[in-house]
Every structure is written in C-alpha cells, then in structure tokens.
Design a protein around this motif. Structure first.
Motif, PDB file in Angstrom:
ATOM      1  N   VAL A  91      -8.972  51.222  28.509  1.00 25.07           N
ATOM      2  CA  VAL A  91      -8.171  50.620  29.575  1.00 25.07           C
ATOM      3  C   VAL A  91      -8.910  49.434  30.185  1.00 25.07           C
ATOM      4  CG1 VAL A  91      -7.162  50.998  31.858  1.00 25.07           C
ATOM      5  CG2 VAL A  91      -6.920  52.743  30.100  1.00 25.07           C
ATOM      6  N   ALA A  92     -10.195  49.628  30.451  1.00 27.44           N
ATOM      7  CA  ALA A  92     -10.999  48.547  31.032  1.00 27.44           C
ATOM      8  C   ALA A  92     -11.023  47.333  30.111  1.00 27.44           C
ATOM      9  CB  ALA A  92     -12.419  49.046  31.300  1.00 27.44           C
ATOM     10  N   ARG A  93     -11.111  47.587  28.808  1.00 26.45           N
ATOM     11  CA  ARG A  93     -11.136  46.500  27.836  1.00 26.45           C
ATOM     12  C   ARG A  93      -9.790  45.767  27.807  1.00 26.45           C
ATOM     13  NH1 ARG A  93     -11.926  49.332  23.496  1.00 26.45           N
ATOM     14  NH2 ARG A  93     -14.064  49.791  24.129  1.00 26.45           N
ATOM     15  N   SER A  94      -8.710  46.537  27.906  1.00 23.53           N
ATOM     16  CA  SER A  94      -7.373  45.922  27.931  1.00 23.53           C
ATOM     17  C   SER A  94      -7.227  44.988  29.123  1.00 23.53           C
ATOM     18  CB  SER A  94      -6.301  47.011  27.986  1.00 23.53           C
ATOM     19  OG  SER A  94      -6.294  47.796  26.815  1.00 23.53           O
ATOM     20  N   ILE A  95      -7.709  45.433  30.266  1.00 17.34           N
ATOM     21  CA  ILE A  95      -7.626  44.624  31.483  1.00 17.34           C
ATOM     22  C   ILE A  95      -8.433  43.336  31.327  1.00 17.34           C
ATOM     23  CG2 ILE A  95      -8.346  44.573  33.917  1.00 17.34           C
ATOM     24  CD1 ILE A  95      -7.517  47.559  34.018  1.00 17.34           C
ATOM     25  N   LYS A  96      -9.579  43.457  30.682  1.00 21.97           N
ATOM     26  CA  LYS A  96     -10.417  42.272  30.460  1.00 21.97           C
ATOM     27  C   LYS A  96      -9.742  41.294  29.498  1.00 21.97           C
ATOM     28  CE  LYS A  96     -15.173  40.893  29.477  1.00 21.97           C
ATOM     29  NZ  LYS A  96     -15.339  40.341  30.837  1.00 21.97           N
ATOM     30  N   ILE A  97      -9.196  41.829  28.406  1.00 20.65           N
ATOM     31  CA  ILE A  97      -8.519  40.970  27.426  1.00 20.65           C
ATOM     32  C   ILE A  97      -7.351  40.222  28.064  1.00 20.65           C
ATOM     33  CG2 ILE A  97      -7.077  40.995  25.343  1.00 20.65           C
ATOM     34  CD1 ILE A  97      -8.830  43.336  24.347  1.00 20.65           C
TER      35      ILE A  97
ATOM     36  N   ALA B 162     -15.147  52.412  34.889  1.00 23.58           N
ATOM     37  CA  ALA B 162     -15.190  51.524  33.722  1.00 23.58           C
ATOM     38  C   ALA B 162     -14.545  50.181  34.034  1.00 23.58           C
ATOM     39  CB  ALA B 162     -14.498  52.190  32.536  1.00 23.58           C
ATOM     40  N   ILE B 163     -13.433  50.212  34.757  1.00 24.77           N
ATOM     41  CA  ILE B 163     -12.752  48.962  35.119  1.00 24.77           C
ATOM     42  C   ILE B 163     -13.643  48.122  36.025  1.00 24.77           C
ATOM     43  CG2 ILE B 163     -10.784  47.968  36.351  1.00 24.77           C
ATOM     44  CD1 ILE B 163      -9.177  50.465  35.447  1.00 24.77           C
ATOM     45  N   ARG B 164     -14.242  48.759  37.017  1.00 27.21           N
ATOM     46  CA  ARG B 164     -15.106  48.025  37.950  1.00 27.21           C
ATOM     47  C   ARG B 164     -16.325  47.437  37.235  1.00 27.21           C
ATOM     48  NH1 ARG B 164     -12.733  48.179  42.556  1.00 27.21           N
ATOM     49  NH2 ARG B 164     -12.114  50.050  43.703  1.00 27.21           N
ATOM     50  N   ARG B 165     -16.856  48.183  36.277  1.00 27.56           N
ATOM     51  CA  ARG B 165     -18.033  47.716  35.539  1.00 27.56           C
ATOM     52  C   ARG B 165     -17.687  46.519  34.649  1.00 27.56           C
ATOM     53  NH1 ARG B 165     -19.032  52.202  33.588  1.00 27.56           N
ATOM     54  NH2 ARG B 165     -18.114  51.983  31.501  1.00 27.56           N
ATOM     55  N   MET B 166     -16.548  46.582  33.977  1.00 25.23           N
ATOM     56  CA  MET B 166     -16.174  45.547  33.021  1.00 25.23           C
ATOM     57  C   MET B 166     -15.400  44.403  33.661  1.00 25.23           C
ATOM     58  SD  MET B 166     -14.438  46.214  29.259  1.00 25.23           S
ATOM     59  CE  MET B 166     -15.396  47.721  29.039  1.00 25.23           C
ATOM     60  N   ASN B 167     -14.741  44.686  34.811  1.00 23.69           N
ATOM     61  CA  ASN B 167     -13.897  43.689  35.480  1.00 23.69           C
ATOM     62  C   ASN B 167     -14.186  43.699  36.985  1.00 23.69           C
ATOM     63  OD1 ASN B 167     -11.806  43.238  33.057  1.00 23.69           O
ATOM     64  ND2 ASN B 167     -12.096  45.430  33.306  1.00 23.69           N
ATOM     65  N   PRO B 168     -15.375  43.270  37.387  1.00 25.10           N
ATOM     66  CA  PRO B 168     -15.781  43.399  38.793  1.00 25.10           C
ATOM     67  C   PRO B 168     -14.902  42.645  39.780  1.00 25.10           C
ATOM     68  CG  PRO B 168     -17.320  41.997  37.571  1.00 25.10           C
ATOM     69  CD  PRO B 168     -16.435  42.652  36.564  1.00 25.10           C
ATOM     70  N   GLU B 169     -14.143  41.657  39.317  1.00 23.27           N
ATOM     71  CA  GLU B 169     -13.296  40.876  40.220  1.00 23.27           C
ATOM     72  C   GLU B 169     -11.876  41.447  40.326  1.00 23.27           C
ATOM     73  OE1 GLU B 169     -14.608  38.427  42.031  1.00 23.27           O
ATOM     74  OE2 GLU B 169     -16.497  38.955  41.045  1.00 23.27           O
ATOM     75  N   THR B 170     -11.554  42.412  39.482  1.00 20.06           N
ATOM     76  CA  THR B 170     -10.198  42.983  39.469  1.00 20.06           C
ATOM     77  C   THR B 170     -10.031  44.010  40.587  1.00 20.06           C
ATOM     78  OG1 THR B 170      -9.982  42.673  37.083  1.00 20.06           O
ATOM     79  CG2 THR B 170      -8.510  44.273  38.094  1.00 20.06           C
TER      80      THR B 170
END
Length: 289
Positions: free
Chosen positions: A94-100, A130-138
């Motif tokens: 999920v975190a990767r999807s948000i980043k992509i 995981a989302i916070r780690r990979m997408n800190p601005e989200t």
C-alpha cells in the motif's frame, strides 16, 4: 424527506445522480499508473463517482485486509464470507502504491475482520507506519471498522495517530439492525467518543440516505455524532449495489442535502459534506484543516 418518485421502488435515477466521466491530466496520469502497476484502490474497484475530482486533488482510497468481509451488511457491495489469510506484506504494498501515485492525502479503509484476534488492528498500525516511512509528506485518514468496541484494538489506531480517524454509523438508529446487521449504533458512537477522548485530533463519520429514514431521524443522528464530539460528517445518497441488497426507498433531493449541511454547520461540525454523490472520502484532504 420528499420522495422524487411515488411510493413504489424507484426504477430510474434522477438527473442529479448522473455522473460526468472523469477527465483531466492528473486523472489520466494516475489511471495509467493504476493500470500499469495493478494498484488496488477503492476508487477504481468501487467505481466511485468522485474519482476524477479526488484524483485531481491528489487524494485516493485504499482497502486493506483483503476484499472479503466477515459481516454481511445489507447495503454493502463487498463480498462476505471466510476471508483469506492476512498478507503481512500488504502494508509495504500500500505504501508503495501511494508513492508511485504520488498521493498527497491517502484514505485507508478495510473490511471487517472479526475472525482475527486483533480484529486486523496490527495490520492497520503497520500500514500507517509503512506509509509514513515511505511517504513522510502524505497525510492520512483511517476509515476504520468498529473492532467490536475493543479498546485495545482502538488504542493501536490512536498510537498510529493519523490526521483523521473515521468510522461510519451509516444510518439512523432505527434502521441499524436491518442495514448493518452485526453492528450496533451505540457502539459506533462509543468508538467515536473514545477516539476523541484518547486524543485523536479529527474524528469523522458518515450517513447514507434513502433507506427509509425520516428527516428528524437524520437530524437526531447528527446530534448524536456531535454529542460524541465528531468533527466531520458526510451525508450521501444510498445506491443499491445489486438486486440482492437493500432497495433504495427514495432519492433525496439536492435541496434536502443542502438543508442538512446548513443544520450540521449550525450544530458545530467543522465540515459537512452533504450531497447525492458524496461518499466517505469525498473532499477528504480538506478535513484535516
């Protein structure tokens, strides 16, 4: 509430429920990424009428813990039955999807997992991490189940501390047993109250209309949510997912939705999204403000 048609089951949608096809450069870009990487969003799988608008604003909704629910609510189009084994790689996916997709504001929701000892709350917190780690601005909204009111499970959500925590009451008290079956109206209110008392900055809930509720029942539900210190409420039109689901009793007119919005703001809600096509995550990004 004034019904658009007669007392027979409505067979056609009124003009205000017609949806414009999503367009725009941002939508086209995200649609391409979703297809290319086979990303799973509720926006696409649920054919959300607001997909183009939300994607254009950098907002998307993702569902975790599989696509089979342990509950069989009469309004919901999600499959019910025995869920599959928990995918412990899902938080990273999920975190990767948000980043992509370069999502600015993500809404995370899930099926009910009453089959799990933790109600799925561990996957919930791992997904947020995981989302916070990979997408800190989200920024994040978590649209959670009731976890059967288990405070230990709810405390995990509190610990994760998303910008918004949402839990939908879905309908008025009188119709809850018919519409939500395994859920309880007062338990949902207690969940929302508990989250606020534990320090969640922004709480949110949603209601569907057109299931046979009265105006006074809708207003009372809004009062109940305010008494539970809920900050944001969404009010939309129920649409029948299939012939097996609860029928639409009436289509609510736009002016009635406007009336509820005015009443809700006068009650003290920070935001009231009220309209036929409004869904839980509609205008979600502005609800953190």
């Amino acid at each position: 509430m004034e019904s658009v048609l007669d007392n027979n089951l409505p067979t056609g949608k009124p003009k205000w429920l017609k949806v414009k096809l999503p367009i725009g450069e941002k939508y086209t870009e995200l649609r391409g990424l979703v297809d290319k990487y086979q990303l799973n969003t509720i926006c696409t799988s649920g054919s959300c009428p607001n997909m183009g608008e939300c994607w254009g604003e950098g907002t998307a909704t993702f569902m975790i813990l599989g696509n089979i629910c342990t509950r069989s609510c009469g309004f919901c189009g999600v499959k019910t039955g025995r869920p599959e084994t928990v995918d412990w790689d899902e938080p990273e996916k999920v975190a990767r999807s948000i980043k992509i997709m370069n999502i600015k504001h993500a809404v995370i929701t899930s099926v009910d997992r009453d089959d799990l000892k933790d109600g799925g709350s561990i996957i919930w917190i791992e997904t947020v991490k995981a989302i916070r780690r990979m997408n800190p601005e989200t920024t994040l909204e978590t649209l959670i189940p009731d976890f059967q009111g288990n405070e230990r499970h709810l405390d995990r959500i509190v610990e994760a501390n998303p910008e918004v925590v949402s839990h939908n009451v879905e309908t008025v008290r009188r119709l809850t047993r018919e519409v939500r079956i395994q859920a309880k109206y007062d338990r949902s209110l207690e969940v929302l109250r508990y989250l606020k008392e534990k320090g969640i900055n922004r709480t949110k809930s949603g209601i569907m209309l057109g299931l046979g509720e009265t105006e006074e029942e809708v207003i009372q539900t809004m009062r109940d949510l305010r008494n539970a210190n809920v900050d944001v409420v969404t009010i939309g039109q129920y649409l029948q997912p299939s012939k097996k689901h609860l029928p639409v009793k009436e289509f609510i007119r736009p002016e009635q939705f406007e009336k509820y919005q005015k009443i809700g703001l006068e009650m003290g809600f920070r935001h009231v999204e009220s309209g036929a096509l409004v869904r839980s995550s509609y205008k979600a990004a502005k609800h953190i403000l």
